[in-house]
Design a protein around this motif. Structure first.
Motif, PDB file in Angstrom:
ATOM      1  N   CYS A  88      35.309  46.315  31.413  1.00 24.63           N
ATOM      2  CA  CYS A  88      34.914  47.274  30.363  1.00 24.63           C
ATOM      3  C   CYS A  88      33.632  48.022  30.740  1.00 24.63           C
ATOM      4  CB  CYS A  88      34.686  46.492  29.062  1.00 24.63           C
ATOM      5  SG  CYS A  88      33.996  47.488  27.745  1.00 24.63           S
ATOM      6  N   ASN A  89      33.658  49.373  30.554  1.00 24.49           N
ATOM      7  CA  ASN A  89      32.460  50.163  30.837  1.00 24.49           C
ATOM      8  C   ASN A  89      31.703  50.564  29.565  1.00 24.49           C
ATOM      9  OD1 ASN A  89      33.939  52.164  29.684  1.00 24.49           O
ATOM     10  ND2 ASN A  89      34.166  53.431  31.527  1.00 24.49           N
ATOM     11  N   GLY A  90      32.178  50.046  28.431  1.00 26.26           N
ATOM     12  CA  GLY A  90      31.453  50.283  27.180  1.00 26.26           C
ATOM     13  C   GLY A  90      31.639  51.675  26.593  1.00 26.26           C
ATOM     14  N   CYS A  91      32.725  52.381  26.960  1.00 24.14           N
ATOM     15  CA  CYS A  91      32.913  53.756  26.467  1.00 24.14           C
ATOM     16  C   CYS A  91      33.140  53.818  24.954  1.00 24.14           C
ATOM     17  CB  CYS A  91      34.084  54.432  27.191  1.00 24.14           C
ATOM     18  SG  CYS A  91      35.693  53.725  26.738  1.00 24.14           S
ATOM     19  N   GLY A  92      33.689  52.765  24.360  1.00 24.72           N
ATOM     20  CA  GLY A  92      33.883  52.724  22.898  1.00 24.72           C
ATOM     21  C   GLY A  92      35.124  53.438  22.406  1.00 24.72           C
ATOM     22  N   CYS A 120      48.944  47.645  16.072  1.00 28.77           N
ATOM     23  CA  CYS A 120      49.508  48.997  16.214  1.00 28.77           C
ATOM     24  C   CYS A 120      49.637  49.396  17.686  1.00 28.77           C
ATOM     25  CB  CYS A 120      48.655  50.009  15.459  1.00 28.77           C
ATOM     26  SG  CYS A 120      47.088  50.364  16.273  1.00 28.77           S
ATOM     27  N   GLU A 121      48.959  48.679  18.559  1.00 29.33           N
ATOM     28  CA  GLU A 121      49.028  48.852  20.015  1.00 29.33           C
ATOM     29  C   GLU A 121      48.314  50.102  20.520  1.00 29.33           C
ATOM     30  OE1 GLU A 121      52.945  48.210  21.523  1.00 29.33           O
ATOM     31  OE2 GLU A 121      53.213  46.353  20.396  1.00 29.33           O
ATOM     32  N   ALA A 122      47.619  50.829  19.645  1.00 23.59           N
ATOM     33  CA  ALA A 122      46.941  52.062  20.079  1.00 23.59           C
ATOM     34  C   ALA A 122      45.893  51.776  21.145  1.00 23.59           C
ATOM     35  CB  ALA A 122      46.299  52.752  18.874  1.00 23.59           C
ATOM     36  N   CYS A 123      45.102  50.731  20.940  1.00 25.43           N
ATOM     37  CA  CYS A 123      44.007  50.475  21.882  1.00 25.43           C
ATOM     38  C   CYS A 123      44.520  50.070  23.264  1.00 25.43           C
ATOM     39  CB  CYS A 123      43.044  49.425  21.336  1.00 25.43           C
ATOM     40  SG  CYS A 123      43.802  47.818  21.077  1.00 25.43           S
ATOM     41  N   PHE A 124      45.743  49.469  23.311  1.00 22.56           N
ATOM     42  CA  PHE A 124      46.279  49.048  24.607  1.00 22.56           C
ATOM     43  C   PHE A 124      46.421  50.245  25.539  1.00 22.56           C
ATOM     44  CE2 PHE A 124      49.147  45.798  22.171  1.00 22.56           C
ATOM     45  CZ  PHE A 124      48.020  45.145  21.714  1.00 22.56           C
ATOM     46  N   LYS A 125      46.716  51.404  24.908  1.00 19.17           N
ATOM     47  CA  LYS A 125      47.133  52.567  25.710  1.00 19.17           C
ATOM     48  C   LYS A 125      45.990  53.463  26.128  1.00 19.17           C
ATOM     49  CE  LYS A 125      51.552  52.292  23.443  1.00 19.17           C
ATOM     50  NZ  LYS A 125      52.108  52.415  22.113  1.00 19.17           N
ATOM     51  N   ILE A 126      44.821  53.300  25.519  1.00 20.77           N
ATOM     52  CA  ILE A 126      43.784  54.296  25.805  1.00 20.77           C
ATOM     53  C   ILE A 126      42.676  53.789  26.736  1.00 20.77           C
ATOM     54  CG2 ILE A 126      44.092  55.726  23.733  1.00 20.77           C
ATOM     55  CD1 ILE A 126      41.225  53.353  23.885  1.00 20.77           C
ATOM     56  N   CYS A 127      42.718  52.517  27.069  1.00 23.43           N
ATOM     57  CA  CYS A 127      41.625  52.014  27.907  1.00 23.43           C
ATOM     58  C   CYS A 127      41.843  52.401  29.364  1.00 23.43           C
ATOM     59  CB  CYS A 127      41.512  50.492  27.780  1.00 23.43           C
ATOM     60  SG  CYS A 127      40.170  49.858  28.810  1.00 23.43           S
ATOM     61  N   MET A 129      40.013  51.798  31.801  1.00 18.44           N
ATOM     62  CA  MET A 129      39.513  50.802  32.747  1.00 18.44           C
ATOM     63  C   MET A 129      40.456  49.600  32.900  1.00 18.44           C
ATOM     64  SD  MET A 129      36.869  52.360  33.594  1.00 18.44           S
ATOM     65  CE  MET A 129      36.170  51.154  34.718  1.00 18.44           C
ATOM     66  N   GLY A 130      41.522  49.605  32.140  1.00 20.01           N
ATOM     67  CA  GLY A 130      42.438  48.457  32.198  1.00 20.01           C
ATOM     68  C   GLY A 130      41.779  47.179  31.696  1.00 20.01           C
ATOM     69  N   ALA A 131      40.833  47.357  30.760  1.00 22.26           N
ATOM     70  CA  ALA A 131      40.101  46.178  30.271  1.00 22.26           C
ATOM     71  C   ALA A 131      40.787  45.516  29.071  1.00 22.26           C
ATOM     72  CB  ALA A 131      38.678  46.592  29.883  1.00 22.26           C
ATOM     73  N   ILE A 132      41.890  46.126  28.599  1.00 20.89           N
ATOM     74  CA  ILE A 132      42.584  45.557  27.432  1.00 20.89           C
ATOM     75  C   ILE A 132      43.984  45.119  27.835  1.00 20.89           C
ATOM     76  CG2 ILE A 132      43.422  45.991  25.091  1.00 20.89           C
ATOM     77  CD1 ILE A 132      41.282  48.101  24.764  1.00 20.89           C
ATOM     78  N   THR A 133      44.294  43.876  27.564  1.00 18.95           N
ATOM     79  CA  THR A 133      45.629  43.339  27.867  1.00 18.95           C
ATOM     80  C   THR A 133      46.258  42.851  26.575  1.00 18.95           C
ATOM     81  OG1 THR A 133      44.659  42.459  29.900  1.00 18.95           O
ATOM     82  CG2 THR A 133      46.869  41.684  29.331  1.00 18.95           C
ATOM     83  N   PRO A 134      47.526  43.231  26.312  1.00 20.41           N
ATOM     84  CA  PRO A 134      48.181  42.682  25.122  1.00 20.41           C
ATOM     85  C   PRO A 134      48.526  41.205  25.316  1.00 20.41           C
ATOM     86  CG  PRO A 134      49.532  44.413  26.159  1.00 20.41           C
ATOM     87  CD  PRO A 134      48.367  44.163  27.050  1.00 20.41           C
ATOM     88  N   VAL A 135      48.229  40.412  24.320  1.00 21.46           N
ATOM     89  CA  VAL A 135      48.633  38.997  24.364  1.00 21.46           C
ATOM     90  C   VAL A 135      49.378  38.664  23.064  1.00 21.46           C
ATOM     91  CG1 VAL A 135      46.775  38.198  25.872  1.00 21.46           C
ATOM     92  CG2 VAL A 135      46.408  38.240  23.400  1.00 21.46           C
ATOM     93  N   LYS A 136      50.269  37.695  23.140  1.00 24.98           N
ATOM     94  CA  LYS A 136      51.078  37.327  21.976  1.00 24.98           C
ATOM     95  C   LYS A 136      50.296  36.390  21.054  1.00 24.98           C
ATOM     96  CE  LYS A 136      54.992  39.371  22.902  1.00 24.98           C
ATOM     97  NZ  LYS A 136      55.180  40.595  22.150  1.00 24.98           N
TER      98      LYS A 136
END
Ligand code: SF4
Ligand code: SF4
Length: 301
Positions: A88-92, A120-127, A129-136
């Protein structure tokens, strides 16, 4: 019953009420048993499903989890984000895009509140930096029971302290409504879970009681269904003839009155023991069957 409405497509009838305690579930169960039709009964009151209690031996009522009553149980999970602080680069951006305030930024790092996440899965798609991974995350389960040759029951039960009932409700309806007639027992109220249970319905039966509280909550439920553009009618339960304002309201608003279930001490006693009205008072079968047929005739118009 003579003059059954012909159904030539999948039909969903949702049974709802603006408030709890109106007898909504009892109406759904008794309609399902009163008519001679193949029915999928979906109990979508996932915070407190209780349709199954009517089909169980009354001796078991105190232990109302009752997983052992069902033929099959499957876990239900949703996707939530997992954050990798090293990437994460802290972009927010994830905080900005989350409409449910489930992410905030502390010292340039995301802080995640899982209780607020609506998957809603929105945040998964906008990062970027690839810092967000969906988990169950397992939030509840779906239980199924074949009641008899014509009736199957499916319910959902949300884990304690979980708030994400709409995805579970949508999953139940999408997967188990079937290709024929489906009766959906909706959660009480007028909030998101009710919308999730109702939005795909062909017709709604609103169960109310003839009291000032009943009328007030009926009006809220009517507003909700009108916004959703779902056709509906009203059933007055526990009617003792003393409060005619619900009837008057329905007449003024040109709302179809599908049926009136009388206040009767015998019905109250059966209900309090978790019994089924149409089994113990066979003459009531005709009333519940007529309510459903009336709703179906409106639904297919
Ligand atoms: S969008 Fe990605 S990189 Fe930006 S703050 Fe969120 S997790 Fe970090
Ligand atoms: S999945 Fe949706 S609700 Fe959950 S944190 Fe991401 S943006 Fe927010």
């Amino acid at each position: 019953m003579d003059n059954q409405v012909i159904i030539d497509r999948p039909l969903k009838i949702v049974v709802a009420s603006g408030k709890g305690g109106t007898g909504k579930t009892s109406v759904a169960v008794n309609m399902a048993l009163a008519c001679d039709r193949d029915i999928s009964l979906l109990d979508c009151d996932v915070e407190a499903p209780n349709s199954h209690l009517f089909f169980q031996n009354n001796d078991n009522l105190e232990n109302n989890c009752h997983d052992e009553f069902f033929d099959s149980i499957e876990e239900f999970s949703v996707s939530v984000p997992e954050f990798n602080d090293n990437l994460c680069n802290g972009c927010g951006f994830c905080k900005t895009i989350c409409k449910f305030n489930a992410i905030t930024m502390i010292l340039n790092k995301p802080l995640f509140f899982t209780e607020l996440c609506h998957s809603c899965e929105a945040c998964f798609k906008i990062c970027a930096m690839g810092a967000i991974t969906p988990v169950k995350k397992m939030i509840g389960k779906i239980r199924r029971k074949k009641i008899n040759d014509k009736l199957s029951l499916t319910d959902g039960i949300l884990n304690v302290s979980e708030a994400k009932s709409p995805p579970l409700i949508k999953k139940i309806i999408k997967t188990y409504a079937g290709k024929g007639l489906c009766i959906i027992d909706a959660p009480p109220g007028t909030s998101c879970p009710v919308v999730a249970a109702s939005y795909s319905a062909d017709y709604a039966i609103l169960v109310t009681e003839p009291t000032p509280f009943g009328l007030s909550d009926l009006k809220l439920a009517v507003d909700t269904l009108r916004q959703l553009k779902i056709k509906f009618g009203v059933v007055i339960n526990k009617y003792d003839g003393d409060f005619g304002k619900v009837k008057k309201y329905c007449e003024d608003e040109k709302i179809e009155l599908l049926g009136i279930i009388p206040f009767d001490i015998k019905i109250a006693q059966i209900y309090s023991k978790g019994g089924i009205i149409v089994n113990e008072l066979p003459f009531m079968r005709d009333l519940f069957s007529k309510i459903l047929e009336k709703a179906l005739s409106e639904a297919v118009k």
